[in-house]
Design a protein around this motif. Structure first.
Motif, PDB file in Angstrom:
ATOM      1  N   ILE A 284     -27.887  38.321   3.572  1.00 28.75           N
ATOM      2  CA  ILE A 284     -26.941  37.369   2.985  1.00 28.75           C
ATOM      3  C   ILE A 284     -25.870  37.034   4.015  1.00 28.75           C
ATOM      4  O   ILE A 284     -25.532  35.870   4.241  1.00 28.75           O
ATOM      5  N   ALA A 285     -25.346  38.082   4.644  1.00 23.09           N
ATOM      6  CA  ALA A 285     -24.277  37.870   5.616  1.00 23.09           C
ATOM      7  C   ALA A 285     -24.749  36.964   6.743  1.00 23.09           C
ATOM      8  O   ALA A 285     -23.989  36.141   7.265  1.00 23.09           O
ATOM      9  N   ASN A 286     -26.011  37.099   7.119  1.00 23.61           N
ATOM     10  CA  ASN A 286     -26.547  36.286   8.202  1.00 23.61           C
ATOM     11  C   ASN A 286     -26.790  34.839   7.825  1.00 23.61           C
ATOM     12  O   ASN A 286     -26.696  33.949   8.664  1.00 23.61           O
TER      13      ASN A 286
ATOM     14  N   THR B  31     -21.274  48.486   7.000  1.00 20.04           N
ATOM     15  CA  THR B  31     -19.931  48.424   6.443  1.00 20.04           C
ATOM     16  C   THR B  31     -19.423  49.834   6.124  1.00 20.04           C
ATOM     17  O   THR B  31     -18.290  50.188   6.481  1.00 20.04           O
ATOM     18  N   SER B  32     -20.290  50.627   5.460  1.00 20.84           N
ATOM     19  CA  SER B  32     -19.798  51.978   5.127  1.00 20.84           C
ATOM     20  C   SER B  32     -19.518  52.781   6.384  1.00 20.84           C
ATOM     21  O   SER B  32     -18.528  53.523   6.449  1.00 20.84           O
TER      22      SER B  32
ATOM     23  N   LYS C 283     -11.587  43.060  10.775  1.00 21.25           N
ATOM     24  CA  LYS C 283     -12.742  42.737   9.930  1.00 21.25           C
ATOM     25  C   LYS C 283     -13.788  43.840  10.005  1.00 21.25           C
ATOM     26  O   LYS C 283     -14.102  44.331  11.083  1.00 21.25           O
ATOM     27  N   LEU C 284     -14.330  44.193   8.835  1.00 20.44           N
ATOM     28  CA  LEU C 284     -15.427  45.163   8.828  1.00 20.44           C
ATOM     29  C   LEU C 284     -16.748  44.423   9.037  1.00 20.44           C
ATOM     30  O   LEU C 284     -16.870  43.257   8.691  1.00 20.44           O
ATOM     31  N   PRO C 285     -17.747  45.105   9.585  1.00 21.63           N
ATOM     32  CA  PRO C 285     -19.040  44.447   9.832  1.00 21.63           C
ATOM     33  C   PRO C 285     -19.957  44.549   8.614  1.00 21.63           C
ATOM     34  O   PRO C 285     -19.808  45.442   7.803  1.00 21.63           O
ATOM     35  N   VAL C 286     -20.924  43.621   8.501  1.00 20.18           N
ATOM     36  CA  VAL C 286     -21.966  43.727   7.484  1.00 20.18           C
ATOM     37  C   VAL C 286     -23.319  43.925   8.159  1.00 20.18           C
ATOM     38  O   VAL C 286     -24.153  44.686   7.715  1.00 20.18           O
ATOM     39  N   THR C 287     -23.492  43.234   9.288  1.00 21.06           N
ATOM     40  CA  THR C 287     -24.789  43.297   9.961  1.00 21.06           C
ATOM     41  C   THR C 287     -24.718  44.212  11.175  1.00 21.06           C
ATOM     42  O   THR C 287     -23.646  44.593  11.641  1.00 21.06           O
TER      43      THR C 287
END
Ligand code: ATP
Ligand code: MG
Lengths: 255, 279, 258
Positions: free
Chosen positions: B208-210, B249-250, B265-269
């Motif tokens: 989704i993030a991508n 993210t975690s 900003k935290l990462p998702v990917t």
């Protein structure tokens, strides 16, 4: 009227019908595999009648036999009988037969009355006499009662027991099944007798033969056979559908 | 004006005891790719049904508020008209096989037959759609002989071939491997680029993030938070409400507690994570 | 093709005929067999017309064995019942009260001829006609498309239901459900098997309906079809001739019996 029929054939119903026919076939085969002495091959048809209505039930029954006829052409001529079964199931459904519970005493009465009438019918048949001119005379009720009083009492007791232990709280559904079975027997008899000479290749043929041996004509013998096996079979089918409908989650029945 | 407009939508199934959707207001632009996330029972599928017109036309029940697509209100339209503009594919692929067709090619053509597309055009559209989703080699197979992931692709293709203006996808990759999932996201992105509006329910947050333009988090029938994928998918609200979040993210959250993650900003990917740890 | 149907995929001239031509042909043969006088006409048509057609369609053995399997129980029943319950006649043998009569057996053989004709005729048709092309044809002939949908879908899903029933049977057995033994035991096994089967499939109905509605099932537009059914001008002419033939046989059959 026409609008109502159209409503019965929603996309849901059109999707349901093939599934119901597949259920007829799968359960019919299962019954054979379990070696049960019944057919129970119209449970899907009765289910459509119960859920979607009489016209949808009728279409399911009719198509089921016509499709089955692609494999076994014997089934096809009886399509109208199957349609009538679906129609009756629909009418029963409209009157709440599959939703409601009946008190057990109603089931007892239904069972007793039914087995009693069946006994009466068969005894009258066996005791009919045909004279030289071909005229068939049936014994009077009084004659039969005095002659077979024990048989009648036994019939009532057996019927009551069937009602109490088998129909249980589904007496109303069972009753509709019995009536449907009687109708099925009556309307299928002419086809069975005149198209197939009273023979269907199933075990019940022996019953027909036995009735004929006791002096009945072909139509009457087929009818007598049908009235012994059909009502019981349809009663069980309606009962099974009653069980199914009652186990359906609310989102299925609240429509 | 927005292409899709939901105004104060609230809904309850005939047999449910409380509201399944509540207070949903939302605008989606034409060509936007929106993703919906949420825990089990949050109402994601119900929202999809509302967009596709099945709520309330098919399920009945009580509805209030408006669903508007391309300036038309679903309450003033019939399901059949609505279906011409809005296409829906959902999770269980087996139930999406029409059953009336013997090959995948015919299966995909089923919808076009129903809306009366002429034969030559139909063939062309089916071929194009199949090559787009990469299932041309399945053309002559029976739909019933395919794996779950392949069936999901057939289901997606069967809807894409109808060229809906709004495409609603309810967990369309649940039975796919990572390669398949990637391809589906790629196809959907491409369709959005070409102007199709897409709403897709998904759990796979990294994808989704991508690919998505926007994320909507749904909980108990209400919108919990919505916004850019990166903002929503890394927000504390999600964790507090028990949503599944990306392992990157975690990891970065843990790292931040120990002072190892410096960026705001935290990462998702994976890429974002690598990028962030490098700096 | 894993569908529940008699269709046998072959390359043959019979297969490539238009379904309407084939069904009319079948009806013509049946009408001829029932209308023409003579006790053995049915057998005659089966042996000299239907069997050669089956050769042409490359399904001869298939047809022979299926017709045999379907009609055998019926034949046995008819012959036994007609011969043993025939009134007056020439006994085949006599053992006590049992005395089957030749006349009854002959009558049974004659009536079997008609039934085998009808059966083999329709089986030959099912074996050489793809169900979906038949449906397209029927739709073109005015059968509602919902009926066509029901028939084709039924043929497709029956095998999966048969499999499902067996899976549930096995699963329940492995959980200790007894399915062998006396009637009571077997009857009790019935409900735990069919309830999951039926309830499970009812749950699918909703999604299946949604899926086809999303694909314009009810769009109300005039449908088109992907598959083209080849037809020839010659077949169109032949169909007219056959139609006339069927009509002629019916009229003849009725007049002749009056
Ligand atoms: N047809 C229906 N009738 C009645 N209640 C329903 C129906 N479908 C769903 N529900 C109920 O509505 C609520 C929302 O369900 P929905 O399927 O929309 O959730 P979801 O977010 O898609 O969940 P999942 O992640 O399990 O797919 C649930 O409580 C569910 O039980
Ligand atoms: Mg869902």
């Amino acid at each position: 009227m026409f609008e109502n029929i159209k409503k019965e054939f929603s996309t849901r119903t059109l999707v349901l019908i093939p599934i119901a026919i597949a259920i007829n076939i799968a359960i019919g085969e299962l019954v054979v595999r379990l070696k049960l002495p019944v057919y129970l091959d119209s449970i899907g048809t009765v289910l459509v009648g119960a859920i979607a209505g009489p016209w949808a039930g009728a279409l399911t029954g009719g198509l089921a036999n016509l499709i089955w006829g692609l494999f076994n052409p014997f089934a096809a001529p009886f399509f109208y009988v199957a349609a009538a079964i679906g129609l009756m199931a629909g009418l029963a459904g409209k009157r709440g037969a599959f939703q409601n519970e009946t008190p057990r005493w109603v089931s007892v009465v239904v069972g007793a009355v039914f087995v009693f009438s069946l006994t009466l019918f068969i005894l009258a048949f066996i005791n009919a006499s045909t004279d030289e001119t071909g005229y068939t005379s049936y014994p009077s009720m009084g004659q039969l009662f005095s002659q077979y009083i024990v048989a009648f009492i036994a019939a009532i007791l057996i019927g009551a027991a069937i009602g109490y232990f088998l129909l249980q709280k589904g007496g109303y559904a069972g009753m509709w099944g019995l009536i449907t079975g009687v109708i099925a027997a009556i309307i299928s008899a002419p086809t069975a007798a005149y198209v197939f000479g009273g023979v269907t290749g199933a075990g019940t043929d022996l019953l027909v033969a036995a009735f004929r041996a006791s002096g009945g004509g072909i139509l009457a013998s087929v009818l007598a056979q049908g009235s012994v096996s059909d009502p019981f079979d349809k009663m069980l089918s309606f009962m099974v559908v009653w069980l199914i409908v009652r186990s359906l989650p609310a989102r299925f029945t609240s429509r | 004006m927005a292409f899709v407009i939901l105004k104060d939508l609230a809904y309850q199934y005939p047999s449910s005891t409380g509201l399944v959707l509540e207070n949903i207001s939302l605008q989606i632009q034409e060509g936007e790719f929106v993703s919906i996330i949420g825990p089990n029972g949050a109402g994601k599928s119900t929202l999809c049904y509302a967009l596709a017109g099945f709520v309330p036309h098919f399920f009945k029940g009580e509805i209030s508020g408006e669903v508007e697509v391309d300036g038309r209100k679903s309450s003033e339209s019939t399901l059949d008209e609505w279906a011409l503009n809005v296409g829906l594919a959902f999770q269980n692929p087996f139930n999406q096989i029409s059953g009336a067709k013997y090959t995948v090619f015919e299966e995909i053509a089923f919808g076009l037959e129903n809306i009366g597309v002429p034969r030559d055009e139909m063939k062309k559209r089916v071929e194009d759609a199949m090559s787009l989703t990469g299932i041309s080699d399945l053309a002559d197979r029976s739909p019933y002989s395919l794996s779950g992931g392949q069936q999901q692709r057939v289901a997606l293709t069967s809807i894409l071939v109808m060229r809906p203006r709004l495409l609603v996808l309810d967990e369309p990759t649940s039975q796919m491997d990572p390669v398949g999932t990637r391809e589906v996201f790629g196809v959907v992105r491409k369709m959005a680029e070409e102007g199709m509006t897409v709403v897709m329910v998904e759990h796979k947050v990294e994808w989704i993030a991508n690919f998505a333009d926007r994320v909507i988090a749904l909980k108990d029938g209400q919108i919990l938070i919505e916004g850019k994928p990166n903002e929503v998918l890394t927000s504390d609200l999600l964790i507090e409400n028990g949503f599944g979040i990306s392992r990157y993210t975690s990891a970065a959250r843990e790292a931040r507690k120990r002072g190892l993650w410096k960026k705001e900003k935290l990462p998702v990917t994976l890429d974002e994570a690598v990028e962030g740890f490098k700096s | 093709m894993n569908a529940f149907s008699m269709y046998a995929a072959r390359e043959s001239g019979l297969h490539s005929l238009h379904p309407l031509t084939k069904i009319l042909m079948t009806l013509l043969l049946v009408a001829a067999g029932l209308a023409l006088p003579g006790n053995w006409t049915g057998y005659f048509i089966v042996v000299f017309i239907i069997f050669p057609l089956a050769f042409w369609g490359r399904v001869f053995l298939n047809l022979l064995s299926t017709t045999w399997k379907v009609s055998l129980p019926f034949a046995i029943s008819v012959i036994l019942i007609q011969s043993f319950f025939w009134g007056e006649g020439t006994p085949i043998f006599e053992i006590g009260v049992l005395s089957p009569k030749w006349e009854g057996a002959m009558f049974a053989a004659v009536s079997m001829g008609k039934i085998i004709l009808v059966m083999s005729g329709f089986l030959l048709f099912s074996m050489t006609t793809r169900p979906d092309t038949l449906m397209i044809t029927l739709k073109q002939a005015g059968v509602p498309s919902s009926i066509a949908y029901i028939i084709v879908t039924t043929l497709q899903i029956v095998p999966s239901f048969q499999r499902k029933a067996l899976t549930i049977l096995d699963a329940q057995r492995s959980r200790g459900l007894e399915t062998e033994g006396n009637l009571y035991v077997r009857a009790r096994a019935f409900i735990p098997i069919i309830l999951p089967l039926v309830l499970g499939s009812l749950m699918e109905v909703e999604e299946r309906a949604i899926a086809i509605e999303s694909r314009g099932f009810n769009s109300g537009k005039k449908e088109t079809s992907l598959i083209e059914i080849p037809d020839t001008p010659l077949q169109k002419v032949i169909r007219r001739v056959i139609l006339f033939g069927i009509f002629a046989f019916i009229v003849f059959g009725v007049l002749w019996r009056l």
